[in-house]
Design an enzyme around this catalytic site. Sequence first.
Site, PDB file in Angstrom:
ATOM      1  CG  HIS B  86      46.739  43.720  39.421  1.00 18.04           C
ATOM      2  ND1 HIS B  86      47.632  42.684  39.326  1.00 18.04           N
ATOM      3  CD2 HIS B  86      47.335  44.766  38.797  1.00 18.04           C
ATOM      4  CE1 HIS B  86      48.721  43.091  38.701  1.00 18.04           C
ATOM      5  NE2 HIS B  86      48.555  44.349  38.366  1.00 18.04           N
ATOM      6  CB  ILE B  93      40.278  40.003  41.005  1.00 17.99           C
ATOM      7  CG1 ILE B  93      39.528  40.152  42.335  1.00 17.99           C
ATOM      8  CG2 ILE B  93      41.762  39.822  41.252  1.00 17.99           C
ATOM      9  CD1 ILE B  93      39.398  38.850  43.090  1.00 17.99           C
ATOM     10  CB  CYS B  94      42.991  42.707  36.662  1.00 13.52           C
ATOM     11  SG  CYS B  94      43.982  42.511  35.193  1.00 13.52           S
ATOM     12  CG  LEU B  95      44.801  36.403  39.483  1.00 15.39           C
ATOM     13  CD1 LEU B  95      46.196  36.982  39.741  1.00 15.39           C
ATOM     14  CD2 LEU B  95      44.241  35.838  40.793  1.00 15.39           C
TER      15      LEU B  95
END
Lengths: 306, 154
Positions: B86, B93-95
């Site tokens: 991620h 950041i893929c959050l």
Amino acid sequence: MEIINELVDEGRCKSTSSFVNRLHEYYTDNTIIPSQVLTNQLINRELIEEIRNIPEDVSVSFGKCLRDIKCSIKDEGGIREHEIYLRYKGNHKFRVTDVKLPYSQHQDREYSSISEVITVYRNYIRTLTAYFQELENIDKQCTVVEPIKPSFKDDYRRILLDSRIWLHIEVTPEGLARNIHLNRQSEQFYDKLHVGLLSWDHDKNIVENINRIFDLANISVNQETDVELVKEQIEVPSCSICFCVNLPESNGLPQPLCQNPKCEVYYHKYCLYQWLVACEGGRPPAFGVAYGSCPTCLQLITCSEQ
Amino acid sequence: MAAMSPSERRLQKELMSLMKEPPPGVTVDGDQASQNLTLWTVHMEGVPGTLYEGEKFVLQFKFTNKYPFDSPEVTFIGNNIPVHPHVYSNGHICLSILTDDWSPALSVQSVCLSIVSMLSSCKEKKRPPDNSFYVKTCNKNPKKTKWWYHDDSV
């Protein structure tokens, strides 16, 4: 303006009335002053006469300008003093700008003289005796969390039952309780309140009724202890949005606004409302009640603008 | 001193508590943050017993004056960007809590903890499948990216 300064600077004015007298003398002696100047700018003979005619038991003071007048009226027996803020609009017109009493239509009308205001408010204050007594009893004997500085202008009180449950109560001008409810769901207190409301004793005062319903003897504040001190000891949790307890932008303390009994967080109404409205793209909600999900537990939450 | 805005007040409070009681493996550069409250640098250590044990990462937080109503812009910076499904090689950041699922009840501390747990639960060190394409085409600001959240498990 120069004339006023001159009058004040001479040091002969020890009190408001002597100042007004001086001003009156000046005004009548000096025909040079065109009366319009005074009418347009500060005061005129009419206002001076008005102030001279105020009854002696009413104390008068002035605000930033001589057209802003504060009258303090004592109620019967002289127990309490009530302040009425007036503004002179010229031409026999007076308006009430602020008063530390519950809202009434007396606030919205125009008066032709100060004495008329005083008469109307004397009568109004007389009808509020029960209201004053009930609120004083609540403030003395219960732990009031809101308003932060309770006055007779606020006709409601939020009373602390336990650290999370507050009882909202409104007092009518006749001194009766109305719109009694809890700030959040609580089975224990809800049942007590429900039973208690059905057996409300109208011969007893509000505090006695509340004490009986919730058996508050243990947590209510003794008359001899300092309410402020107790208030400080109860730690109000900070708002989970702004992380503060006191907010310069709005009155009111953080409240447990989420109805989910497991959600332990407090929010300022102000902060939660802003967030819920922002979630809806900034559109103000219908009927002033915003709804969305609780920022902490994501359950449905509603919040009204304060 | 001029009156603080609501976002500054909150950031000041967060900074104090993060410096006083930092979560394990997380340290904030207090001097830099107090110079400029809208730009924080947070140092993070890989949790022992996980794939990132012994590694050191640097996170950058950027805040707008709408914080906490607006989410912070959080990226990994420096020369060690964690290799994680991620985390893109440019530090993005893929959050979901950093964009769509942001809530004002979250904080720098809770974001740090989410990132620590995201790293700790990783089973295989690899870049996201679309890494090279994303890094070439993306906006500098990760919040401008319409994320497609790959899975909820990590």
